[in-house]
Design a protein around this motif. Structure first.
Motif, PDB file in Angstrom:
ATOM      1  N   HIS A 225       0.813  -1.211   0.000  1.00 56.67           N
ATOM      2  CA  HIS A 225       0.000   0.000   0.000  1.00 56.67           C
ATOM      3  C   HIS A 225       0.849   1.265   0.000  1.00 56.67           C
ATOM      4  CE1 HIS A 225      -3.207  -2.818   0.677  1.00 56.67           C
ATOM      5  NE2 HIS A 225      -4.117  -1.860   0.758  1.00 56.67           N
TER       6      HIS A 225
ATOM      7  N   ARG B  62      -5.217   3.432   6.160  1.00 58.23           N
ATOM      8  CA  ARG B  62      -5.231   4.723   5.479  1.00 58.23           C
ATOM      9  C   ARG B  62      -6.117   4.659   4.244  1.00 58.23           C
ATOM     10  NH1 ARG B  62      -2.484   4.867   9.247  1.00 58.23           N
ATOM     11  NH2 ARG B  62      -4.604   5.184   9.977  1.00 58.23           N
TER      12      ARG B  62
ATOM     13  N   ARG C   7      -9.646   4.821   4.880  1.00 59.43           N
ATOM     14  CA  ARG C   7      -9.999   6.108   5.506  1.00 59.43           C
ATOM     15  C   ARG C   7     -10.361   5.923   6.994  1.00 59.43           C
ATOM     16  NH1 ARG C   7      -9.988   9.783   1.589  1.00 59.43           N
ATOM     17  NH2 ARG C   7     -10.448   9.134  -0.559  1.00 59.43           N
TER      18      ARG C   7
ATOM     19  N   ARG D 135      -2.345   0.920  -4.328  1.00 54.90           N
ATOM     20  CA  ARG D 135      -3.423   1.502  -3.528  1.00 54.90           C
ATOM     21  C   ARG D 135      -4.670   1.729  -4.376  1.00 54.90           C
ATOM     22  NH1 ARG D 135       0.673   4.923  -1.326  1.00 54.90           N
ATOM     23  NH2 ARG D 135      -0.083   6.732  -2.515  1.00 54.90           N
TER      24      ARG D 135
ATOM     25  N   SER E   3      -8.613   5.969  10.934  1.00 52.65           N
ATOM     26  CA  SER E   3      -7.463   6.372  11.742  1.00 52.65           C
ATOM     27  C   SER E   3      -6.966   5.181  12.542  1.00 52.65           C
ATOM     28  CB  SER E   3      -7.862   7.495  12.692  1.00 52.65           C
ATOM     29  OG  SER E   3      -8.742   6.984  13.688  1.00 52.65           O
ATOM     30  N   ASN E   4      -5.741   5.274  13.005  1.00 51.41           N
ATOM     31  CA  ASN E   4      -5.222   4.223  13.887  1.00 51.41           C
ATOM     32  C   ASN E   4      -6.103   4.070  15.128  1.00 51.41           C
ATOM     33  OD1 ASN E   4      -3.147   3.905  12.109  1.00 51.41           O
ATOM     34  ND2 ASN E   4      -1.503   4.357  13.556  1.00 51.41           N
TER      35      ASN E   4
ATOM     36  N   GLU F  69      -1.560  -0.734   9.273  1.00 56.21           N
ATOM     37  CA  GLU F  69      -2.030   0.643   9.318  1.00 56.21           C
ATOM     38  C   GLU F  69      -2.009   1.305   7.942  1.00 56.21           C
ATOM     39  OE1 GLU F  69       0.334   3.100  11.850  1.00 56.21           O
ATOM     40  OE2 GLU F  69       2.233   2.520  10.940  1.00 56.21           O
ATOM     41  N   LYS F  70      -1.210   0.794   7.016  1.00 53.69           N
ATOM     42  CA  LYS F  70      -1.218   1.346   5.663  1.00 53.69           C
ATOM     43  C   LYS F  70      -2.550   1.035   4.972  1.00 53.69           C
ATOM     44  CE  LYS F  70       3.743   0.374   5.493  1.00 53.69           C
ATOM     45  NZ  LYS F  70       4.099   1.597   6.219  1.00 53.69           N
TER      46      LYS F  70
END
Length: 408
Positions: free
Chosen positions: A324, A377, A380, A330, A382-383, A373-374
């Motif tokens: 990603h 993203r 859309r 992506r 957040s962590n 976490e990629k």
């Protein structure tokens, strides 16, 4: 319990592999070299080892100088052969022994050897050039390989003494592995040669003979030599004999040479030698847990160590998320995630975890959060939303447990 049954020292000159592939074994120019390997191949056929531990170096084919490790251990279940610029050699891929490799890697790091761990990187002539002369391989190799790469290209190199200590630690790791395995340790490189600068073509066969004698009788002397001293005696590239010292460390104690041969045809004195143990250190007790640093982690609820076992299992899925970083990938994920699954060759259970956005399930499966976490993203998220999901909470409920919720 696993145990070492012998050691092999061998050159890894790429032209050995080229001559083998062109079936020049009986050419007068090559026969002295190939004949020298036959007693070693016969011994291996008789002994039937399960694993060959190869101390070798990569020649800029799987590792490059932007990130070139001092020590690296391969933990994959299979290794391919590298294309070094003229096409892949016509050799089958070879099995790894992922469980033994994981155990050895854990033990080495716990003994303060800072190993890089690699998967999915093909083996170049540092391994495959002599390997084809040692083991039959049609239709498949008779056993597995555990490759340990040592930097002998870019100074600073590890010292001869450090390589010897690495070998000693590898022996302790092997002998503490609970499965009954027969292991042969192989040190590659050399002997005398230099292939750069005005000194190109340098050889000293007298020194090579002395090295082979000292290797058996006085390894402490060889351990004390600096790289400059090795280079002065044997040529710049001959410093790679420190990989023989790693093999010698794994056969610490008194050894006996059963066979040796060396043949200088052009630029490198090509050698092969076979060793057996005469006296050895006391064997190690089997270990239930090679990574002492993680003892007790299973008692910490909701915590999952990303270890080598999970990394090997989930390599494809971790790579899916790691990709990603690439804008085109992506976009493929956004437009057609099933096509992205196909491109990554994910299994159906792995695809199901991604489709469900099962963040906790992905962690339990063996995905590192730092690639996961990629994906968040692109989704859309957040962590913090992912954290809340793994806890089975809403974002608001999770933030309520934070010291400064407004910081989110």
């Amino acid at each position: 319990m696993a145990h070492i049954i012998g050691g092999i020292g061998t050159s890894h000159v790429p032209t050995i592999g080229l001559a083998y592939d062109r079936k020049r074994q009986h050419d007068p120019a090559w026969a002295p070299l190939f004949e020298g390997y036959k007693p070693v191949a016969k011994w291996l056929e008789e002994q039937r080892p399960d694993v060959l531990v190869f101390f070798y170096n990569d020649h800029g084919n799987s590792f490059f100088f932007d990130c070139y490790p001092t020590f690296a251990i391969g933990v994959a279940p299979e290794f391919d052969m590298a294309d070094e610029g003229a096409g892949r050699r016509p050799l089958p891929a070879i099995k790894g022994h992922a469980k033994l490799a994981e155990h050895v890697a854990n033990r080495l790091v716990n003994e303060e050897f800072d190993m890089a761990v690699f998967q999915d990187r093909p083996l170049d002539h540092g391994c495959n050039s002599p390997l084809a002369l040692l083991w039959p391989h049609e239709p498949a190799w008779p056993g597995a390989i555990l490759p340990i790469a040592i930097n002998v290209l870019q100074h600073p190199l590890p010292s001869a003494a450090r390589c010897y200590k690495l070998g000693q630690a590898v022996r302790r790791a092997i002998e503490s592995f609970p499965e009954d395995l027969k292991v042969v340790v192989v040190g590659t490189g050399g002997l005398s040669h230099q292939i750069h600068g005005e000194r190109t073509g340098f050889n000293d066969t007298d020194w090579d003979e002395e090295f082979l004698r000292l290797f058996v009788e006085e390894p402490d002397y060889l351990k004390g030599l600096t790289h400059a001293e090795l280079i002065r005696r044997g040529g710049a590239e001959s410093a790679e004999v420190i990989m023989w010292l790693a093999m010698r460390g794994a056969m610490d104690g008194q050894i006996r040479c059963l066979h040796q041969n060396h043949y200088l045809a052009t630029t490198t004195n090509m050698a092969v030698a076979l060793y057996e143990q005469v006296t050895a250190p006391p064997p190690q007790a089997a270990l239930d847990q090679a990574n002492a640093q993680l003892l007790g982690i299973e008692d910490i609820p909701g915590t999952y160590a990303f270890d080598i076992e999970h990394s090997v299992k989930a390599l494809g899925l971790n790579r899916f998320f790691w990709r990603h970083r690439e804008p085109d990938f992506r976009e493929l994920v956004r437009q057609d995630i099933e096509a992205a699954f196909d491109a990554a060759a994910l299994t159906e259970p792995e695809r199901a975890l991604v489709r469900a956005r099962d963040w906790l399930g992905l962690i339990r499966y063996g995905v590192s959060f730092f690639v996961l976490e990629k994906f968040a993203r692109v989704q859309r998220m957040s962590n913090l939303e992912v954290y809340a999901s793994m806890r089975g909470e809403s974002l608001e409920a999770f933030l309520a447990t934070r010291r400064v919720p407004a910081s989110a």
